[in-house]
Scaffold this motif. Sequence first.
Motif, PDB file in Angstrom:
ATOM      1  N   ILE A 259      12.949  28.055   2.132  1.00 20.50           N
ATOM      2  CA  ILE A 259      13.352  29.380   2.616  1.00 20.50           C
ATOM      3  C   ILE A 259      12.859  29.638   4.036  1.00 20.50           C
ATOM      4  CG2 ILE A 259      13.451  30.347   0.291  1.00 20.50           C
ATOM      5  CD1 ILE A 259      10.836  31.693   0.739  1.00 20.50           C
ATOM      6  N   ALA A 260      11.761  28.947   4.423  1.00 20.00           N
ATOM      7  CA  ALA A 260      11.258  29.136   5.780  1.00 20.00           C
ATOM      8  C   ALA A 260      12.162  28.472   6.806  1.00 20.00           C
ATOM      9  CB  ALA A 260       9.845  28.581   5.896  1.00 20.00           C
ATOM     10  N   LYS A 261      12.904  27.445   6.379  1.00 21.44           N
ATOM     11  CA  LYS A 261      13.734  26.690   7.316  1.00 21.44           C
ATOM     12  C   LYS A 261      15.176  27.188   7.414  1.00 21.44           C
ATOM     13  CE  LYS A 261      11.248  22.305   7.323  1.00 21.44           C
ATOM     14  NZ  LYS A 261      11.303  20.865   7.053  1.00 21.44           N
ATOM     15  N   LYS A 262      15.501  28.224   6.665  1.00 26.09           N
ATOM     16  CA  LYS A 262      16.877  28.715   6.720  1.00 26.09           C
ATOM     17  C   LYS A 262      17.214  29.180   8.138  1.00 26.09           C
ATOM     18  CE  LYS A 262      17.802  30.097   1.967  1.00 26.09           C
ATOM     19  NZ  LYS A 262      18.195  31.204   1.083  1.00 26.09           N
ATOM     20  N   ALA A 263      18.346  28.727   8.635  1.00 29.17           N
ATOM     21  CA  ALA A 263      18.737  29.063  10.003  1.00 29.17           C
ATOM     22  C   ALA A 263      19.050  30.555  10.146  1.00 29.17           C
ATOM     23  CB  ALA A 263      19.944  28.236  10.418  1.00 29.17           C
ATOM     24  N   GLU A 264      19.675  31.111   9.144  1.00 32.19           N
ATOM     25  CA  GLU A 264      20.035  32.523   9.160  1.00 32.19           C
ATOM     26  C   GLU A 264      19.420  33.211   7.945  1.00 32.19           C
ATOM     27  OE1 GLU A 264      21.504  33.789  11.680  1.00 32.19           O
ATOM     28  OE2 GLU A 264      21.994  31.864  12.636  1.00 32.19           O
ATOM     29  N   ASN A 265      19.310  34.517   8.023  1.00 29.69           N
ATOM     30  CA  ASN A 265      18.760  35.314   6.918  1.00 29.69           C
ATOM     31  C   ASN A 265      17.426  34.755   6.433  1.00 29.69           C
ATOM     32  OD1 ASN A 265      21.099  36.961   6.910  1.00 29.69           O
ATOM     33  ND2 ASN A 265      22.175  35.404   5.720  1.00 29.69           N
ATOM     34  N   LEU A 266      16.529  34.524   7.367  1.00 34.69           N
ATOM     35  CA  LEU A 266      15.197  33.997   7.036  1.00 34.69           C
ATOM     36  C   LEU A 266      14.537  34.886   5.987  1.00 34.69           C
ATOM     37  CD1 LEU A 266      14.060  33.172  10.656  1.00 34.69           C
ATOM     38  CD2 LEU A 266      14.411  31.510   8.852  1.00 34.69           C
ATOM     39  N   GLU A 267      13.977  34.260   4.976  1.00 36.55           N
ATOM     40  CA  GLU A 267      13.370  35.019   3.891  1.00 36.55           C
ATOM     41  C   GLU A 267      11.869  35.154   4.076  1.00 36.55           C
ATOM     42  OE1 GLU A 267      14.560  34.062  -0.104  1.00 36.55           O
ATOM     43  OE2 GLU A 267      16.409  33.132   0.610  1.00 36.55           O
ATOM     44  N   TYR A 268      11.363  36.288   3.670  1.00 36.31           N
ATOM     45  CA  TYR A 268       9.938  36.590   3.764  1.00 36.31           C
ATOM     46  C   TYR A 268       9.144  35.792   2.728  1.00 36.31           C
ATOM     47  CZ  TYR A 268       5.801  39.273   2.370  1.00 36.31           C
ATOM     48  OH  TYR A 268       4.548  39.641   1.978  1.00 36.31           O
ATOM     49  N   VAL A 269       8.013  35.232   3.151  1.00 35.69           N
ATOM     50  CA  VAL A 269       7.117  34.493   2.264  1.00 35.69           C
ATOM     51  C   VAL A 269       5.775  35.220   2.237  1.00 35.69           C
ATOM     52  CG1 VAL A 269       5.921  32.321   1.832  1.00 35.69           C
ATOM     53  CG2 VAL A 269       8.219  32.304   2.821  1.00 35.69           C
ATOM     54  N   PRO A 270       5.329  35.703   1.079  1.00 36.47           N
ATOM     55  CA  PRO A 270       4.034  36.395   1.005  1.00 36.47           C
ATOM     56  C   PRO A 270       2.906  35.493   1.474  1.00 36.47           C
ATOM     57  CG  PRO A 270       5.276  36.662  -1.032  1.00 36.47           C
ATOM     58  CD  PRO A 270       5.995  35.627  -0.234  1.00 36.47           C
ATOM     59  N   ALA A 271       1.902  36.110   2.067  1.00 33.70           N
ATOM     60  CA  ALA A 271       0.773  35.339   2.582  1.00 33.70           C
ATOM     61  C   ALA A 271      -0.124  34.880   1.456  1.00 33.70           C
ATOM     62  CB  ALA A 271      -0.025  36.195   3.564  1.00 33.70           C
ATOM     63  N   SER A 272      -0.891  33.841   1.750  1.00 37.62           N
ATOM     64  CA  SER A 272      -1.914  33.371   0.811  1.00 37.62           C
ATOM     65  C   SER A 272      -2.963  34.470   0.641  1.00 37.62           C
ATOM     66  CB  SER A 272      -2.561  32.106   1.365  1.00 37.62           C
ATOM     67  OG  SER A 272      -3.732  31.792   0.664  1.00 37.62           O
ATOM     68  N   THR A 273      -3.632  34.464  -0.484  1.00 34.93           N
ATOM     69  CA  THR A 273      -4.694  35.440  -0.716  1.00 34.93           C
ATOM     70  C   THR A 273      -6.013  34.978  -0.114  1.00 34.93           C
ATOM     71  OG1 THR A 273      -5.107  34.431  -2.881  1.00 34.93           O
ATOM     72  CG2 THR A 273      -3.649  36.359  -2.820  1.00 34.93           C
ATOM     73  N   ASP A 274      -6.014  33.833   0.563  1.00 34.66           N
ATOM     74  CA  ASP A 274      -7.224  33.353   1.235  1.00 34.66           C
ATOM     75  C   ASP A 274      -7.691  34.386   2.258  1.00 34.66           C
ATOM     76  OD1 ASP A 274      -6.889  31.070  -0.199  1.00 34.66           O
ATOM     77  OD2 ASP A 274      -6.157  29.857   1.470  1.00 34.66           O
ATOM     78  N   THR A 275      -8.997  34.456   2.442  1.00 29.96           N
ATOM     79  CA  THR A 275      -9.516  35.413   3.420  1.00 29.96           C
ATOM     80  C   THR A 275      -9.116  35.018   4.838  1.00 29.96           C
ATOM     81  OG1 THR A 275     -11.598  34.158   3.426  1.00 29.96           O
ATOM     82  CG2 THR A 275     -11.487  36.089   1.996  1.00 29.96           C
ATOM     83  N   ASN A 276      -8.952  33.722   5.072  1.00 27.09           N
ATOM     84  CA  ASN A 276      -8.528  33.234   6.385  1.00 27.09           C
ATOM     85  C   ASN A 276      -7.077  32.767   6.287  1.00 27.09           C
ATOM     86  OD1 ASN A 276      -8.235  32.156   8.913  1.00 27.09           O
ATOM     87  ND2 ASN A 276      -9.939  30.718   8.761  1.00 27.09           N
ATOM     88  N   ILE A 277      -6.146  33.682   6.463  1.00 31.05           N
ATOM     89  CA  ILE A 277      -4.724  33.369   6.301  1.00 31.05           C
ATOM     90  C   ILE A 277      -4.294  32.271   7.270  1.00 31.05           C
ATOM     91  CG2 ILE A 277      -2.375  34.279   6.545  1.00 31.05           C
ATOM     92  CD1 ILE A 277      -3.447  36.968   5.568  1.00 31.05           C
ATOM     93  N   GLY A 278      -4.783  32.333   8.499  1.00 30.67           N
ATOM     94  CA  GLY A 278      -4.384  31.363   9.517  1.00 30.67           C
ATOM     95  C   GLY A 278      -4.742  29.935   9.186  1.00 30.67           C
ATOM     96  N   ALA A 279      -5.696  29.739   8.254  1.00 27.17           N
ATOM     97  CA  ALA A 279      -6.108  28.392   7.856  1.00 27.17           C
ATOM     98  C   ALA A 279      -5.476  27.978   6.538  1.00 27.17           C
ATOM     99  CB  ALA A 279      -7.633  28.322   7.732  1.00 27.17           C
ATOM    100  N   SER A 280      -4.605  28.809   5.986  1.00 26.45           N
ATOM    101  CA  SER A 280      -3.997  28.501   4.690  1.00 26.45           C
ATOM    102  C   SER A 280      -2.811  27.561   4.844  1.00 26.45           C
ATOM    103  CB  SER A 280      -3.543  29.787   3.987  1.00 26.45           C
ATOM    104  OG  SER A 280      -2.407  30.329   4.638  1.00 26.45           O
TER     105      SER A 280
END
Length: 219
Positions: free
Chosen positions: A86-107
């Motif tokens: 779903i992240a690679k869809k060219a159109e109508n990109l779908e939302y992906v919930p974030a990880s529950t990790d405290t450091n999202i950027g490292a997930s």
Amino acid sequence: MHRIKHLSKKVLAVILSLEVITCVGLSAGILWTVWLTQQNQRLQVQAKAIATDLVGTKISKEIASTATRTKTVGKDLIEKAYVRKIAKKAENLEYVPASTDTNIGASEVYDIVQSAYSYSGGKLSRSSGTASGPNGKETYYNLNMSGVVRTMRGMGNTDAYWERKDGCKMLGNYIMVAANLSRHPRGSIVKTSLGLAIVCDTGGFASRNPTQIDVATNW
């Protein structure tokens, strides 16, 4: 002579008695040995059965544990494959919930989402002020985002707010941006020169340039 013969009979009787006792003793000893051997064999059989049961139990536990691990790994792989899809869809990109990790950027989820798309053109920066991104003109703004985050919470978004090392203000896996809400409603996922973003806000620019994207930063 008679006395000797009588004594001989007594002696013979005693000898016979001793032989009988000896035979009985030997028989008892043999029987005892046989019984011990049988008991030993029975105990050996029981010990073998117990050992087999213990080994079987251990193997069963290992199999169950392996199955559980395989199921977990399989579930993770399926989820990651879905995220990539779903992240690679060219159109109508779908939302992906974030990880529950405290450091999202490292997930891993964040890495999958943001690595699903890259932009080879010029990137927006503080020094440049503007850039020509995948959706057209890009600018940046630096405001308190608490009200914007509150609006997104009202829409059901629960992802954490954080700031990326390059200064982009983030909501979960995505850069927070303002856009023309008629073109990109709140919650839409859009491409920018700095990565995938989520539309959280709008501004006066939207009426002048409906394709413009205003990126939230701490610059």
